[in-house]
Design an enzyme around this catalytic site. Structure first.
Site, PDB file in Angstrom:
ATOM      1  CG  ASP A 136      65.289  42.997   6.583  1.00 20.42           C
ATOM      2  OD1 ASP A 136      65.033  44.188   6.358  1.00 20.42           O
ATOM      3  OD2 ASP A 136      65.966  42.605   7.560  1.00 20.42           O
ATOM      4  NE  ARG A 216      81.298  35.110   6.384  1.00 17.94           N
ATOM      5  CZ  ARG A 216      80.918  33.869   6.713  1.00 17.94           C
ATOM      6  NH1 ARG A 216      80.267  33.644   7.830  1.00 17.94           N
ATOM      7  NH2 ARG A 216      81.211  32.854   5.923  1.00 17.94           N
ATOM      8  NE  ARG A 221      77.303  41.506   1.448  1.00 15.04           N
ATOM      9  CZ  ARG A 221      76.654  42.473   2.043  1.00 15.04           C
ATOM     10  NH1 ARG A 221      77.045  42.903   3.227  1.00 15.04           N
ATOM     11  NH2 ARG A 221      75.606  43.043   1.492  1.00 15.04           N
ATOM     12  CB  VAL A 251      84.297  53.358   5.227  1.00 16.80           C
ATOM     13  CG1 VAL A 251      84.611  54.490   4.267  1.00 16.80           C
ATOM     14  CG2 VAL A 251      85.569  52.761   5.805  1.00 16.80           C
ATOM     15  CG  PHE A 253      76.986  55.496   1.635  1.00 16.00           C
ATOM     16  CD1 PHE A 253      77.197  54.269   1.023  1.00 16.00           C
ATOM     17  CD2 PHE A 253      75.850  55.660   2.408  1.00 16.00           C
ATOM     18  CE1 PHE A 253      76.304  53.223   1.179  1.00 16.00           C
ATOM     19  CE2 PHE A 253      74.954  54.622   2.575  1.00 16.00           C
ATOM     20  CZ  PHE A 253      75.178  53.405   1.964  1.00 16.00           C
ATOM     21  CB  SER A 271      73.225  45.906  -0.434  1.00 19.40           C
ATOM     22  OG  SER A 271      73.867  46.948   0.254  1.00 19.40           O
ATOM     23  CG  PHE A 272      68.990  49.975   1.602  1.00 19.59           C
ATOM     24  CD1 PHE A 272      68.005  49.602   0.701  1.00 19.59           C
ATOM     25  CD2 PHE A 272      68.724  49.851   2.951  1.00 19.59           C
ATOM     26  CE1 PHE A 272      66.789  49.098   1.127  1.00 19.59           C
ATOM     27  CE2 PHE A 272      67.511  49.353   3.402  1.00 19.59           C
ATOM     28  CZ  PHE A 272      66.535  48.973   2.488  1.00 19.59           C
ATOM     29  NE  ARG A 273      77.930  48.044   0.309  1.00 13.13           N
ATOM     30  CZ  ARG A 273      77.521  47.223   1.277  1.00 13.13           C
ATOM     31  NH1 ARG A 273      76.547  46.369   1.012  1.00 13.13           N
ATOM     32  NH2 ARG A 273      78.050  47.247   2.472  1.00 13.13           N
TER      33      ARG A 273
HETATM   34  N1  UDP Z   1      77.578  50.714   5.052  1.00 14.11           N
HETATM   35  C1  UDP Z   1      78.408  51.801   4.934  1.00 14.11           C
HETATM   36  N2  UDP Z   1      79.675  51.718   5.426  1.00 14.11           N
HETATM   37  C2  UDP Z   1      80.149  50.614   6.019  1.00 14.11           C
HETATM   38  C3  UDP Z   1      79.297  49.503   6.146  1.00 14.11           C
HETATM   39  C4  UDP Z   1      78.023  49.570   5.651  1.00 14.11           C
HETATM   40  O1  UDP Z   1      78.007  52.819   4.404  1.00 14.11           O
HETATM   41  O2  UDP Z   1      81.318  50.621   6.433  1.00 14.11           O
HETATM   42  C5  UDP Z   1      76.212  50.780   4.528  1.00 14.11           C
HETATM   43  C6  UDP Z   1      76.011  49.806   3.374  1.00 14.11           C
HETATM   44  O3  UDP Z   1      76.432  50.362   2.171  1.00 14.11           O
HETATM   45  C7  UDP Z   1      74.525  49.519   3.425  1.00 14.11           C
HETATM   46  C8  UDP Z   1      74.226  49.622   4.926  1.00 14.11           C
HETATM   47  O4  UDP Z   1      75.304  50.359   5.518  1.00 14.11           O
HETATM   48  O5  UDP Z   1      73.779  50.491   2.764  1.00 14.11           O
HETATM   49  C9  UDP Z   1      74.141  48.257   5.564  1.00 14.11           C
HETATM   50  O6  UDP Z   1      75.289  47.508   5.162  1.00 14.11           O
HETATM   51  P1  UDP Z   1      75.446  45.981   5.508  1.00 14.11           P
HETATM   52  O7  UDP Z   1      76.648  45.429   4.847  1.00 14.11           O
HETATM   53  O8  UDP Z   1      75.348  45.834   6.978  1.00 14.11           O
HETATM   54  O9  UDP Z   1      74.137  45.341   4.959  1.00 14.11           O
HETATM   55  P2  UDP Z   1      73.611  45.125   3.478  1.00 14.11           P
HETATM   56  O10 UDP Z   1      72.363  45.938   3.418  1.00 14.11           O
HETATM   57  O11 UDP Z   1      74.628  45.574   2.487  1.00 14.11           O
HETATM   58  O12 UDP Z   1      73.381  43.684   3.428  1.00 14.11           O
END
Ligand code: UDP
Length: 389
Positions: A136, A216, A221, A251, A253, A271-273
């Site tokens: 990571d 977290r 956050r 939840v 995406f 974050s991949f989000r």
């Molecule tokens: N994620 C999601 N729904 C949730 C929680 C997380 O789609 O309810 C996705 C989030 O957008 C990310 C991945 O799961 O792409 C990991 O999220 P997390 O917060 O665990 O880690 P991050 O990579 O954001 O630090």
């Protein structure tokens, strides 16, 4: 690195020469209550990243490659630099259009994801050797005396790693979720899935509140979660994983698209989000600018998303959301531009093009011949059965 650049970076001074450490920085801004001047200024400065909308020559992300390879431009990459980097990642070689790597690797699924992408372009690559960090965390801290080269999917301003597309763009694994134990999904599929989810709920029908779900993984956050507890009519932000504390279900995406304001934070790294939620046609509030992925610097604050400082207080986030509610048309326009950018310029072909251009430019800097390691294994296409996992 040139001494002048080292000094500039040590003091976090951004120069016109755009040192690697300084690049991508969002200019610090005071949390003023009127954001219209920021938006107008950003739009005035903004130029489309490609001369043709389909960006056939991959101009949109080209600057990032040039910037990341900048520190090696003068002296090149020598055999001894490669030898030092080898302990920090997986050694890959491309020889005559075939891909080879060391037999034992950490995170074999992540490697398989990257290999899936590379196999599609192997025939267009020069002979080249590179070190891929599949952990990571980036591996080349700035001012450590160690220069790399190491390819990493996410870097901060304090690292000299060369950014490459994350393993999660590809199909074989991706980070697991409760409901998606095999990963968040291949990007080509997720793009279509998210665009369809966005089309199902118009801007007017989105709930006018901020939304966040996640681990977290960074204390940044917490501020939003606190605001959510204080003003649940303004924000719904809850942890899905938090050691020793209450959590809620994840939840998907697509479920995020119900909300007008979606928050993105760095976690362990980027974050991949971010790329997913930009496809919701909701307004993305991107908090902090420490962590980058290869496409971040092509996205512009106030044009494609609203930036917020990582030390924003509960009150300032509250004011920002109230402001956005009052300036609904501006918020909708930024949301639409954010969607359009990812839809047009972060296609799988753009990701593949990034890999191709990166490796072609990087290969020009190698000062040593690529000599095939006898114990390396050839990377081949995964069978369907393996691709499920
Ligand atoms: N994620 C999601 N729904 C949730 C929680 C997380 O789609 O309810 C996705 C989030 O957008 C990310 C991945 O799961 O792409 C990991 O999220 P997390 O917060 O665990 O880690 P991050 O990579 O954001 O630090």
């Amino acid at each position: 690195l040139p001494l002048a650049l080292l000094l500039l970076c040590a003091f976090q001074v951004c120069s016109a020469s755009e040192g690697k450490c300084c690049a991508n920085r969002v200019a610090p801004w005071n949390f003023s209550l009127d954001f219209v001047p920021h938006i107008l200024h950003a739009l005035d400065q903004y130029r489309p990243c490609s001369s043709q909308p389909s960006d056939p020559d991959c101009e949109c992300h080209a600057l990032t490659i040039r910037r990341d390879l900048g520190p090696y431009a003068e002296a090149g990459i020598t055999r001894s630099m490669m030898a030092q980097s080898r302990r920090l990642g997986v050694v890959y070689q491309v020889i005559d259009g075939r891909i080879y790597r060391q037999p034992e690797v950490p995170h074999p699924k992540r490697c398989a994801d990257v290999e899936d992408m590379l196999l599609g372009i192997a025939g267009e690559l020069p002979n080249v050797e590179f070190i891929l960090n599949v952990r990571d965390w980036p591996q080349v801290p700035f001012l450590s005396g160690f220069t790399g080269p190491v390819f990493s999917h996410s870097v901060s301003h304090q690292h000299l790693d060369i950014m490459c597309p994350a393993w999660s763009f590809s199909s074989v694994s991706g980070p697991p979720l409760q409901r998606f134990p095999h990963g968040i999904g291949q990007w080509g599929h997720m793009r279509r899935h998210m665009a369809a989810a966005a089309a199902q709920v118009s801007w007017e029908h989105k709930q006018p509140i901020g939304f966040f779900r996640g681990t977290r993984s960074s204390t940044e956050r917490d501020t939003l979660v606190r605001l959510s507890r204080r003003s649940p009519d303004l924000v719904d932000a809850q942890y899905t994983s938090n050691v020793g504390a209450e959590t809620v279900d994840e939840v998907p995406f697509s479920g995020h698209c119900q909300y007008k304001y979606l928050f993105n934070f760095g976690g362990i790294t980027a974050s991949f989000r971010l790329r997913h939620i930009l496809l919701c046609k909701s307004l993305v509030l991107h908090v902090g600018d420490q962590w980058q992925e290869f496409f971040y610097s092509s996205l512009k604050p106030w044009v494609h998303y609203v930036p917020a400082p990582s030390n924003a207080t509960v009150e300032s986030l509250e004011q920002l959301l109230v402001y956005l509610r009052l300036h609904d048309d501006l918020a909708e326009e930024i949301a639409e531009r954010g969607f359009q950018f990812v839809w047009q310029h972060l296609r799988l072909q753009d990701v593949q093009c990034y890999w191709r251009n990166l490796l072609q430019e990087y290969a020009k800097l190698l000062k040593c011949r690529v000599e095939q390691e006898p114990e390396f294994i050839e990377v081949r296409k995964q069978t369907k059965a393996l691709q499920k996992f």
